[in-house]
Design a protein around this motif. Structure first.
Motif, PDB file in Angstrom:
ATOM      1  N   LEU A   1      -2.048  -5.266  -4.621  1.00 32.96           N
ATOM      2  CA  LEU A   1      -2.682  -4.678  -3.446  1.00 32.96           C
ATOM      3  C   LEU A   1      -3.936  -5.453  -3.082  1.00 32.96           C
ATOM      4  CD1 LEU A   1      -2.702  -2.315  -1.408  1.00 32.96           C
ATOM      5  CD2 LEU A   1      -4.061  -1.025  -3.065  1.00 32.96           C
TER       6      LEU A   1
ATOM      7  N   ALA B   1       0.824  -1.211   0.000  1.00 29.87           N
ATOM      8  CA  ALA B   1       0.000   0.000   0.000  1.00 29.87           C
ATOM      9  C   ALA B   1       0.854   1.256   0.000  1.00 29.87           C
ATOM     10  CB  ALA B   1      -0.936   0.003   1.208  1.00 29.87           C
ATOM     11  N   ASN B   2       1.923   1.244   0.764  1.00 30.11           N
ATOM     12  CA  ASN B   2       2.777   2.428   0.861  1.00 30.11           C
ATOM     13  C   ASN B   2       3.616   2.656  -0.388  1.00 30.11           C
ATOM     14  OD1 ASN B   2       1.901   3.109   3.447  1.00 30.11           O
ATOM     15  ND2 ASN B   2       3.410   1.761   4.414  1.00 30.11           N
TER      16      ASN B   2
ATOM     17  N   THR C   1       2.221   2.089  -3.575  1.00 26.92           N
ATOM     18  CA  THR C   1       1.287   1.969  -4.686  1.00 26.92           C
ATOM     19  C   THR C   1       0.564   3.270  -4.981  1.00 26.92           C
ATOM     20  OG1 THR C   1       0.926  -0.278  -3.855  1.00 26.92           O
ATOM     21  CG2 THR C   1      -0.449   0.392  -5.671  1.00 26.92           C
ATOM     22  N   ALA C   2       1.097   4.383  -4.529  1.00 31.20           N
ATOM     23  CA  ALA C   2       0.434   5.668  -4.771  1.00 31.20           C
ATOM     24  C   ALA C   2       0.318   5.966  -6.262  1.00 31.20           C
ATOM     25  CB  ALA C   2       1.192   6.794  -4.074  1.00 31.20           C
ATOM     26  N   GLU C   3       1.329   5.529  -7.026  1.00 30.83           N
ATOM     27  CA  GLU C   3       1.309   5.744  -8.479  1.00 30.83           C
ATOM     28  C   GLU C   3       1.244   4.405  -9.204  1.00 30.83           C
ATOM     29  OE1 GLU C   3       1.015   8.669  -9.695  1.00 30.83           O
ATOM     30  OE2 GLU C   3       1.234   9.680  -7.767  1.00 30.83           O
ATOM     31  N   ALA C   4       0.424   3.487  -8.666  1.00 31.05           N
ATOM     32  CA  ALA C   4       0.447   2.108  -9.137  1.00 31.05           C
ATOM     33  C   ALA C   4      -0.105   1.942 -10.538  1.00 31.05           C
ATOM     34  CB  ALA C   4      -0.359   1.226  -8.189  1.00 31.05           C
TER      35      ALA C   4
ATOM     36  N   GLN D   1      -6.722   7.778  -4.249  1.00 33.49           N
ATOM     37  CA  GLN D   1      -5.708   8.548  -4.968  1.00 33.49           C
ATOM     38  C   GLN D   1      -5.634   8.173  -6.441  1.00 33.49           C
ATOM     39  OE1 GLN D   1      -2.163   7.625  -2.786  1.00 33.49           O
ATOM     40  NE2 GLN D   1      -2.772   8.809  -1.000  1.00 33.49           N
ATOM     41  N   LYS D   2      -6.632   7.436  -6.946  1.00 27.11           N
ATOM     42  CA  LYS D   2      -6.565   6.946  -8.313  1.00 27.11           C
ATOM     43  C   LYS D   2      -7.573   7.657  -9.202  1.00 27.11           C
ATOM     44  CE  LYS D   2      -4.305   4.027  -9.381  1.00 27.11           C
ATOM     45  NZ  LYS D   2      -2.931   4.083  -9.904  1.00 27.11           N
TER      46      LYS D   2
ATOM     47  N   VAL E   1      -2.022  -2.654  -8.515  1.00 21.53           N
ATOM     48  CA  VAL E   1      -3.342  -2.668  -7.906  1.00 21.53           C
ATOM     49  C   VAL E   1      -3.785  -4.102  -7.648  1.00 21.53           C
ATOM     50  CG1 VAL E   1      -5.782  -2.125  -8.278  1.00 21.53           C
ATOM     51  CG2 VAL E   1      -4.023  -0.462  -8.883  1.00 21.53           C
TER      52      VAL E   1
ATOM     53  N   ARG F   1      -6.716   4.385   1.155  1.00 22.00           N
ATOM     54  CA  ARG F   1      -6.306   5.711   0.666  1.00 22.00           C
ATOM     55  C   ARG F   1      -5.723   5.618  -0.741  1.00 22.00           C
ATOM     56  NH1 ARG F   1      -5.016   6.587   6.384  1.00 22.00           N
ATOM     57  NH2 ARG F   1      -6.444   8.227   7.115  1.00 22.00           N
ATOM     58  N   VAL F   2      -5.064   4.523  -1.052  1.00 21.69           N
ATOM     59  CA  VAL F   2      -4.600   4.325  -2.422  1.00 21.69           C
ATOM     60  C   VAL F   2      -5.789   4.366  -3.368  1.00 21.69           C
ATOM     61  CG1 VAL F   2      -3.597   2.654  -4.026  1.00 21.69           C
ATOM     62  CG2 VAL F   2      -2.544   3.030  -1.795  1.00 21.69           C
TER      63      VAL F   2
END
Length: 228
Positions: A87, A73-74, A76-79, A131-132, A84, A127-128
């Motif tokens: 995750l 998760a930490n 994968t902000a720009e996964a 952020q998508k 995904v 939260r990821v």
């Protein structure tokens, strides 16, 4: 009725150790004896890990699944799509650790989850999801990029996150963790975004992105997770 005394994990562990070293008890007997002793003294054993290893939970399957989820998760902000999927697999892996548990077994699992930071890991995964952004355009040409949290590609991540969080809310320590890490604000944000998607669906966007039942499932899961 007077409130029960609060017991620290370290105190319980020391009692178990003493039973084994001083009285020659086997591990299971030592744990049972410690439980009975503290209960007779009026202690609240909620959240206490009642094993001979006590607070040493790093090798527990829940701890391992929590660490794996947190790591993914930490990062994968720009996964991309593959990230995904990874995750999703880790969220489900953590969720599966509680499958079929009830009674004292469930309480022990919740205690381990609380100690090992499972709430934090699940919130990071949720939260990821938020952020998508995924811009879409309605039939009228309107940009709906802000109305995209409940997109189909991330629903398989969000739903098990929220269902597992709801399960963890049975433990007081997990409820404290969720509030301390702004989990309530995250749930409010996700609810707002889902409402926006309902409006998009009315314009025909929802049928292109996902089935209506998926949106309804997200909203239901959010409400369920928030009503502890």
């Amino acid at each position: 009725m007077a409130p029960k005394l609060v017991l620290a994990q370290e105190e319980f562990d020391e009692a178990v150790k003493g039973n084994m070293e001083d009285f020659g008890m086997e591990s299971d007997e030592a744990v049972t004896s410690a439980v009975e002793e503290f209960q007779l003294q009026g202690y609240d054993l909620t959240g206490i890990i009642k094993t001979s290893s006590g607070g040493k939970t790093s090798s527990h399957p829940i701890a391992a699944a929590t660490r794996a989820l947190s790591d993914v998760a930490n990062n994968t902000a720009e996964a991309a799509g593959s990230s995904v999927r990874e995750l999703q697999q880790n969220v489900i892996q953590l969720q599966q650790q509680f499958k079929g548990l009830s009674g004292s077994e469930l309480q022990q699992a919740l205690a381990v989850a609380c100690k090992e930071g499972s709430v934090s890991a699940l919130l990071a995964a949720a939260r990821v999801f938020g952020q998508k952004p995924q811009a879409t355009t309605s039939s009228s040409g309107t940009d709906n990029s802000k109305s995209t949290t409940c997109t189909a590609n991330l629903l398989p991540v969000l739903l098990p996150c929220l269902r597992t969080l709801r399960l963890l809310m049975q433990a007081p320590g997990c409820r404290v963790s969720l509030l301390a890490e702004n989990g309530a604000e995250l749930l409010q944000q996700l609810l707002r975004d889902c409402c926006e998607n309902f409006e998009a669906m009315a314009d025909g966007i929802g049928e292109q992105q996902q089935q209506p039942w998926q949106l309804a499932a997200v909203v239901a899961a959010l409400i369920e997770a928030a009503c502890w």
